[in-house]
Design a protein around this motif. Structure first.
Motif, PDB file in Angstrom:
ATOM      1  N   THR B 379       0.805  -1.223   0.000  1.00 60.55           N
ATOM      2  CA  THR B 379       0.000   0.000   0.000  1.00 60.55           C
ATOM      3  C   THR B 379       0.836   1.269   0.000  1.00 60.55           C
ATOM      4  O   THR B 379       0.309   2.353  -0.199  1.00 60.55           O
ATOM      5  CB  THR B 379      -0.896   0.058   1.249  1.00 60.55           C
ATOM      6  OG1 THR B 379      -0.037   0.221   2.383  1.00 60.55           O
ATOM      7  CG2 THR B 379      -1.704  -1.203   1.411  1.00 60.55           C
ATOM      8  N   GLY B 380       2.132   1.140   0.277  1.00 60.16           N
ATOM      9  CA  GLY B 380       2.967   2.336   0.340  1.00 60.16           C
ATOM     10  C   GLY B 380       2.923   3.017   1.691  1.00 60.16           C
ATOM     11  O   GLY B 380       3.659   3.961   1.936  1.00 60.16           O
ATOM     12  N   ASP B 381       2.049   2.548   2.580  1.00 59.53           N
ATOM     13  CA  ASP B 381       1.993   3.166   3.909  1.00 59.53           C
ATOM     14  C   ASP B 381       3.175   2.701   4.744  1.00 59.53           C
ATOM     15  O   ASP B 381       3.653   1.591   4.609  1.00 59.53           O
ATOM     16  CB  ASP B 381       0.709   2.735   4.638  1.00 59.53           C
ATOM     17  CG  ASP B 381      -0.510   3.328   3.962  1.00 59.53           C
ATOM     18  OD1 ASP B 381      -0.317   4.313   3.234  1.00 59.53           O
ATOM     19  OD2 ASP B 381      -1.609   2.795   4.160  1.00 59.53           O
ATOM     20  N   LYS B 382       3.612   3.594   5.591  1.00 58.69           N
ATOM     21  CA  LYS B 382       4.715   3.208   6.469  1.00 58.69           C
ATOM     22  C   LYS B 382       4.226   3.208   7.902  1.00 58.69           C
ATOM     23  O   LYS B 382       3.652   4.183   8.370  1.00 58.69           O
ATOM     24  CB  LYS B 382       5.875   4.175   6.324  1.00 58.69           C
ATOM     25  CG  LYS B 382       6.504   4.096   4.973  1.00 58.69           C
ATOM     26  CD  LYS B 382       7.763   4.891   4.918  1.00 58.69           C
ATOM     27  CE  LYS B 382       8.403   4.706   3.559  1.00 58.69           C
ATOM     28  NZ  LYS B 382       9.669   5.389   3.472  1.00 58.69           N
ATOM     29  N   ILE B 383       4.457   2.101   8.551  1.00 57.88           N
ATOM     30  CA  ILE B 383       4.079   2.060   9.962  1.00 57.88           C
ATOM     31  C   ILE B 383       5.233   1.420  10.714  1.00 57.88           C
ATOM     32  O   ILE B 383       6.133   0.841  10.115  1.00 57.88           O
ATOM     33  CB  ILE B 383       2.821   1.194  10.197  1.00 57.88           C
ATOM     34  CG1 ILE B 383       3.035  -0.194   9.620  1.00 57.88           C
ATOM     35  CG2 ILE B 383       1.598   1.848   9.608  1.00 57.88           C
ATOM     36  CD1 ILE B 383       2.252  -1.242  10.339  1.00 57.88           C
ATOM     37  N   SER B 384       5.234   1.551  12.011  1.00 59.33           N
ATOM     38  CA  SER B 384       6.180   0.766  12.770  1.00 59.33           C
ATOM     39  C   SER B 384       5.384  -0.074  13.758  1.00 59.33           C
ATOM     40  O   SER B 384       4.408   0.380  14.329  1.00 59.33           O
ATOM     41  CB  SER B 384       7.205   1.651  13.470  1.00 59.33           C
ATOM     42  OG  SER B 384       6.577   2.381  14.473  1.00 59.33           O
TER      43      SER B 384
END
Lengths: 389, 665, 190
Positions: B379-384
């Motif tokens: 999705t291109g989202d960045k999370i940690s």
């Protein structure tokens, strides 16, 4: 010497290790069936022991014993593997492989390593450090003397100081030294461009507004100063005016006339900028007639030869080059840069009239260039120098 | 000269590893004794030459030989000797040399100590181990040459990067990941067995000591890394679910599963293909861990320098090693014969559930570690993904596992009597519940999960002790009889008791320091008091102290409890003038009940009039139990490793005939 | 059927390997974490001017009432990449005319004044965040960072790290243009 000795010793050690099994049939190899059988016997004993201690019930012990015995039977029924202890061929292969080990390792080493490069412990570099300390010391003394001088110290002294600091990579100190000179009457374009260089190096190649000002001053004093032109181009490029930067570099190269040491850097820089603009590559040979390739100039071999020639031979050689260029321009009269180069070359050869004519041809071609194009001013200057209209 | 010798030694090691990759395994296939035996000498050569290279590298660091690029980039002549040596494996290249060295040491150990292992299996195993060595040595030489030269040498090494000065950052990752190199040898055994096409009870026995050795060293590595983070780095915690920690924890979880499933294979001949799969996957996770740490693919406090070329090469290695071994597995494993049957309630079934839970837990950690990457790719989202995810996913899986660990040893093989076991453990269940309720009452309703977990930990401790007591008939038989039984009990049995009890005790620490941790961060001026966990901590002010190569502001904290003096603590804020870096030295008062942990940091404002320091005080209850428990796990591993049964082999120089005979009844 | 099951591990590994290969892309920056602030109003803060610089400071009020798209750049004289980024920002301001506000993070007034004198000043306002409190409010992970703030004081975009190189610049400029276009449309709509 010791190094090669150790290398050979290590290689021999590796070789010996590979042929070590040849020493003789040492002990027999552990056989799978024997080993497994020993383990199953051990498991049997363990079950017996546990049953005796009452850890498992007699029922469980019977079941476990039965299972282990089935394993033993299965093992006995299984195919007997090759009797390794009987076989003993392949001695030749082993020796061959052993010999190949140091050879191959040597091959890898010579392609990756730097044989014979000495190690140099920091502690053993005292001479070098002493030298550096000596330079530091001398520099500090020079700086002190210049500072103490009530007249502000001679300009040559400050230039020396600035250059020394530049070489030492102490850009801030270098910039300070040159800054002292920037306000003086006798400041030259050369000093100012070194000052700019120090300022730019200090910022890791970023042309700051301050450096930019210094560059502009240097160019006011001498618009042809190569360093000044070079850094002006860098500054223009960083401001996004890459076209102008490229044109500036090319114009200065065109105005050079003969091969100069700085031209190579100019060509590199022009090509670097030109690449982002999608311009075609330029070559050093097209700016310095001495380095032109035969079709349009001399080959590299000819240039080398030219440097070995006597003065009169060289003049003749250069003249022939220039004539070749002139002939080419007759067939391609639209080449503005070519005409400029020809004009400069004639200027160098002292043929003022021909130089003036070439400049005039160039001026016709440059008619629709904007006034800001550096080539326009170069043409005007050339005509003036060659005796006017 | 020395660096060049190191370089040549690495080249020799690479060629020797190539020889060892081919000769023994071909020898085993064609029945050539000579070629099989060559593995012994080549594995010795590998250790010698890689060791020489590592020594040459350390020497270059010690004398600050800046003609070696690696030295110039990772150290400086002004560094204290200790930092210079540590930098030898703190750098990417140096730590890889150490990695390969450990790989070769495990190979040599099999040559030296694995004399009871059948020659063909051993030869194949050593060849497979050499394949891994070839992969990593070529990676080292082609993409990360530690002996690249720099002529002329720079005047001095790289600027004193504060990171290079932080010994903790240098030592922490190697501690964590060196432990898991050991699983390489278990992997090699598994691949060798697949090539040989024979996995049986005896195979499981031959491999057990190596699994135990690898598991023990990984346990030590993780515990030391965690201990280091807590005490030396002053991070105020012992586990952070950081990717680098996770990648060392996953092989541990799966390695623990392997340890247990191999027991079933050894005793009952069941779970054969599962054991093999675990052996392959455990080392695959180790490789994945090395890749993640080395490639910079995920962010971590520990990331090494990022270089895409290295990443690609290493991913290629992974693809060959993991993909190749699993493809071999898919081809060979279906043909393995099944083992003994067992009832749904039996020791086997218990260990099966143990394996499932451990695998699921590993999967959760793996998913949480890689999820940010998956999500970003899709999705291109960045999370940690942080501690909350891991705690929420991991703990609910681990609690039933621990509950089961208490019951498992009571179950008999094949078919167990659950009612009988229930009768035996009834009392313990009641006691554990009472203790949990008691804690609830005392802490007036602490977090419910923590109380449940504590009850389960008590359960595990008591059941483990009970099982041990039953085995030696403690209090049921005369003491002398119990003592005799104690001695005759196999060492592995003691090892299990120690490890299980250690887990229970470590859990006290995990739970106590997570659930009842208290923390205060306050601005303090001399005379100010802070109350924490029943202690009154008074800040008396700071003093300038001169250290050997630093100056420090040393704070004085007097700790009292109900007015009675307890102790005085001296947290420091150090400043190293040469490097212009500051470090925080925490002060820790350790007791079994809990650690009081204090740090001070820079005055809140520069104004001289109001020099208020920031004081951070933590109270971590029961944290010492973690280290005690971890030590017990470690000792349990070592104890099992010393079991006599692991060294059973065929009698030497024995004629073939007797071995073929059925043993006497 | 059973045989197929044994291929499952390989398949999983190949799948994971694909993701890892994708992750190795050199242009990918794993540290670039989007701010939790995106589409949120700017945090509450108020920064005094830098002593001796002669530029006004700023706070939430100035950003909320800016009436146009504004850039907030977190920078410091001690930050090396900021020097390199400075030239880019200067050019961006000159070419696009966007309003740039500087959040001067944990920096001495004398240092930053000298720094700006030397490099030139592209900032319209510079707020001094001496103790780093505003930096915490903004949730910055390091210096430099650059935010695009909408006319109504909403955080629209965050760039972590220096905006250096054609790719980074293009990415940032695209975001800026989109923000400005959205703003223009909103105004036309009103």
């Amino acid at each position: 010497m010791a190094f090669w000795f150790i290398l050979v010793a290590l290689g021999l050690l590796a070789l010996l290790l590979v042929i070590l099994p040849l020493r003789g049939a040492a002990e027999p190899l552990a056989d799978r069936r024997d080993g497994a059988m020993a383990i199953y016997s051990d498991q049997l004993r363990e079950v017996e022991g546990e049953a005796r201690r009452g850890v498992i019930s007699a029922d469980e012990a019977r079941g476990a014993t039965l299972e282990i015995k089935q394993r033993m039977l299965a093992l006995n029924r299984s195919q007997v593997g090759p009797d390794y202890n009987a076989a003993a061929g392949g001695r030749k292969t082993l020796v061959l492989v052993a010999v190949l080990v140091p050879v191959l390792a040597g091959g890898i080493y010579f392609s990756l390593g730097s044989p014979g490069t000495e190690s140099l412990a920091f502690a053993d570099r005292q001479d070098e450090q002493a030298d550096a300390a000596e330079v530091d010391n001398l520099t500090a003394r020079l700086e002190q003397r210049l500072m103490d001088d009530p007249q502000g110290g001679p300009s040559e002294g400050w230039v020396l100081l600035g250059r020394t600091y530049m070489r030492m990579g102490r850009f801030e100190d270098a910039a300070n030294a040159f800054a002292t000179l920037a306000g003086r009457e006798d400041v030259t374009a050369d000093i100012l461009s070194q000052y700019a260089e120090a300022l730019i190096s200090l910022e890791n190649g970023v042309v700051t507004p301050r450096a930019s000002q210094v560059i502009d001053r240097a160019r006011e004093l001498d618009p042809r100063n190569p360093a000044g032109v070079f850094y002006k181009a860098v500054a223009l490029d960083q401001q996004g005016k890459s076209e102008a930067a490229h044109a500036l570099l090319i114009a200065r190269l065109n105005a050079a006339g003969a091969l100069q040491p700085w031209m190579e850097i100019f060509v590199d820089q022009a090509n670097r900028i030109g690449m982002t603009l999608g311009k075609s590559m330029v070559e050093l040979a097209s700016f310095a007639p001495e380095v032109s390739a035969p079709a349009s100039g001399p080959s590299a071999a000819e240039v080398v030869a030219a440097s070995d020639m006597s003065e009169s031979d060289r003049a003749a050689f250069v003249r022939s080059m220039v004539e070749r260029l002139a002939t080419r321009l007759e067939t391609e009269p639209g080449d503005l840069d070519g005409w400029l180069r020809l004009a400069n070359a004639y200027g160098v050869l002292g043929e003022t009239e021909k130089s003036r004519n070439a400049f005039l041809r160039a001026r016709d071609l440059a008619a629709d260039l904007s006034a800001e194009d550096p080539r326009v001013s170069a043409i005007a200057a050339g005509i003036a120098k060659a005796g006017g209209e | 000269m020395i660096p060049e010798i190191g370089q040549f030694a690495l080249a020799l090691a690479l060629v020797l590893a190539l020889v060892q990759s081919v000769l023994p395994i071909v020898g085993a296939a064609r029945g050539n004794k000579l070629w099989m035996q060559s593995a012994w000498a080549t594995s010795l050569g590998l250790v010698l030459f890689v060791g020489t290279a590592f020594a040459a590298l350390i020497r270059s660091f010690i004398v600050s030989d800046f003609t070696v690029a690696n030295v110039a980039e990772n150290s400086n002549s002004l560094q204290p000797l200790f930092f210079k040596i540590a930098a030898a494996w703190g750098s990417h290249e140096g730590s890889l040399v150490l990695w390969v060295l450990i790989l070769t040491i495990f190979g040599l150990s099999v040559s030296l100590f694995g004399t009871n292992i059948p020659a063909a299996l051993r030869a194949r195993t050593l060849s497979v181990q050499a394949w891994i060595v070839v992969g990593f040595l070529s990676f080292l030489l082609l993409t990360s040459n530690p002996f690249d030269r720099l002529i002329p040498p720079p005047a001095d090494g790289s600027d004193l990067n504060p990171l290079l000065q932080d010994i903790g950052i240098i030592i922490h990752p190697p501690l964590l990941y060196l432990g898991y190199v050991g699983f390489s040898i278990v992997f090699s055994f598994a691949v060798a067995a697949l090539i040989e096409g024979r996995v049986d009870e005896a195979w499981a026995r031959w491999v057990r000591p190596w699994t135990l050795a690898a598991w023990t060293s990984l346990t030590a590595g993780i515990a030391l890394g965690s201990w280091w983070a807590y005490y030396e780095l002053g991070w105020g915690g012992w586990w952070f679910w950081d990717p680098v920690e996770n990648v060392s924890f996953m092989p541990w979880l799966l390695g623990t599963a392997l340890l247990h499933s191999a027991i079933v294979t050894e005793k009952r001949g069941a779970f054969k293909s599962w054991t093999i799969l675990l052996a392959i996957l455990t080392f695959s996770l180790s490789l994945l861990g090395t890749f993640i740490v080395r490639s910079g693919i995920l962010t971590s406090v520990h990331a090494f320098a990022v270089d895409p070329a290295r990443g690609i090469y290493m991913l290629g290695l992974l693809a060959i090693a993991i993909g190749g071994s699993l493809a071999l597995y898919a081809w060979r494993a279906p043909d393995m014969e099944g083992g003994g049957l067992f009832a749904p309630i039996s020791r086997e079934a218990g260990l099966l559930i143990n394996n499932i839970l451990l695998t699921v837990a590993t999967g959760i950690v793996l998913f949480g570690t890689l999820y940010p990457l998956f999500l970003e790719a899709v999705t291109g989202d960045k999370i940690s993904v942080g501690a909350p995810f891991f705690n929420a996913g991991f703990i609910p899986v681990m609690l039933p596992l621990v509950l089961l660990t208490g019951i498992g040893p009571f179950l008999s093989w094949k078919r167990a009597d659950l009612m009988g076991v229930g009768q035996r453990l009834k009392a313990i269940a009641v006691v554990s519940t009472l203790i949990a309720l008691g804690i609830w009452y005392l802490t007036t309703g602490g977090p419910a999960l923590a109380i449940l977990a504590l009850g389960i930990a008590v359960w595990l401790l008591l059941t483990t002790l009970k099982e041990w007591g039953l085995r030696i008939k403690l209090f049921k038989a005369p003491f002398a009889e119990s003592l005799r039984r104690l001695r005759s009990l196999p060492r592995a049995s003691h090892g299990m008791t120690l490890a299980h009890a250690g887990l229970a005790i470590a859990m006290f620490g995990f739970i106590g320091s997570s659930a009842w941790k208290t923390e205060q961060i306050v601005f303090v001026t001399p005379g100010v008091s802070v109350s924490i966990a029943g202690f009154d901590v008074t800040f008396e002010g700071t003093q300038r102290v001169q250290g050997p190569n630093y100056v420090a502001d040393r704070g004085t904290l007097t700790v009292t409890r109900d007015g009675a003096p307890v102790t005085t603590m001296y947290p420091e804020r150090r400043f190293y003038p040469v490097t212009r870096t500051g470090t925080t030295e925490s002060a820790i008062r350790e007791t079994l009940a809990g650690d009081l942990y204090a740090t001070i940091s820079v005055p809140a404002s520069d104004g001289a009039a109001e020099r208020a320091w920031t004081l951070r005080i933590l109270y971590e209850p029961l944290v010492s139990f973690i280290w005690i428990g971890a030590t017990m796990l470690l000792l349990g591993g070592l104890m099992s490793l010393s079991d006599r049964r692991l060294r059973v082999g065929a009698p030497r120089r024995k004629a073939r005939a007797p071995a073929n005979a059925t043993p006497a009844e | 059927m059973k045989r197929i099951l044994f291929f499952l591990p390989v398949l999983l590994v190949v799948l994971t390997g694909g993701f890892l290969l994708w992750g190795l892309d050199a242009d990918r920056n794993p540290s670039a974490i989007p701010s939790v602030l995106i589409s949120q109003p700017v945090p509450q803060f108020d920064l005094p001017p830098v002593e001796g610089l002669g530029l006004p400071g700023f706070g939430s009020v100035e950003l909320e009432q800016a009436g146009e798209v504004v850039l907030v750049n977190v920078f410091a004289s001690w930050c090396v990449p900021c020097r390199a980024e400075h030239a880019v920002l200067t050019r961006m301001v000159r070419e696009t005319g966007v309003v740039l506000m500087g959040l001067n993070y944990k920096d001495k007034p004398a240092d930053i004044t000298a720094w700006l004198d030397n490099l030139g000043n592209p900032y319209d306002r510079v707020g001094s965040d001496l103790d780093g409190r505003a930096g915490i409010e903004w949730g910055i992970s390091g210096v430099p960072e650059t935010f695009i703030i909408g006319a109504d004081g909403l955080v629209l975009y965050r760039y972590v790290g220096p905006i250096i190189g054609p790719k980074a610049e293009a990415e940032f400029l695209t975001a800026l243009e989109q923000a400005q276009q959205a703003q223009a449309e909103a105004e036309a709509g009103v």
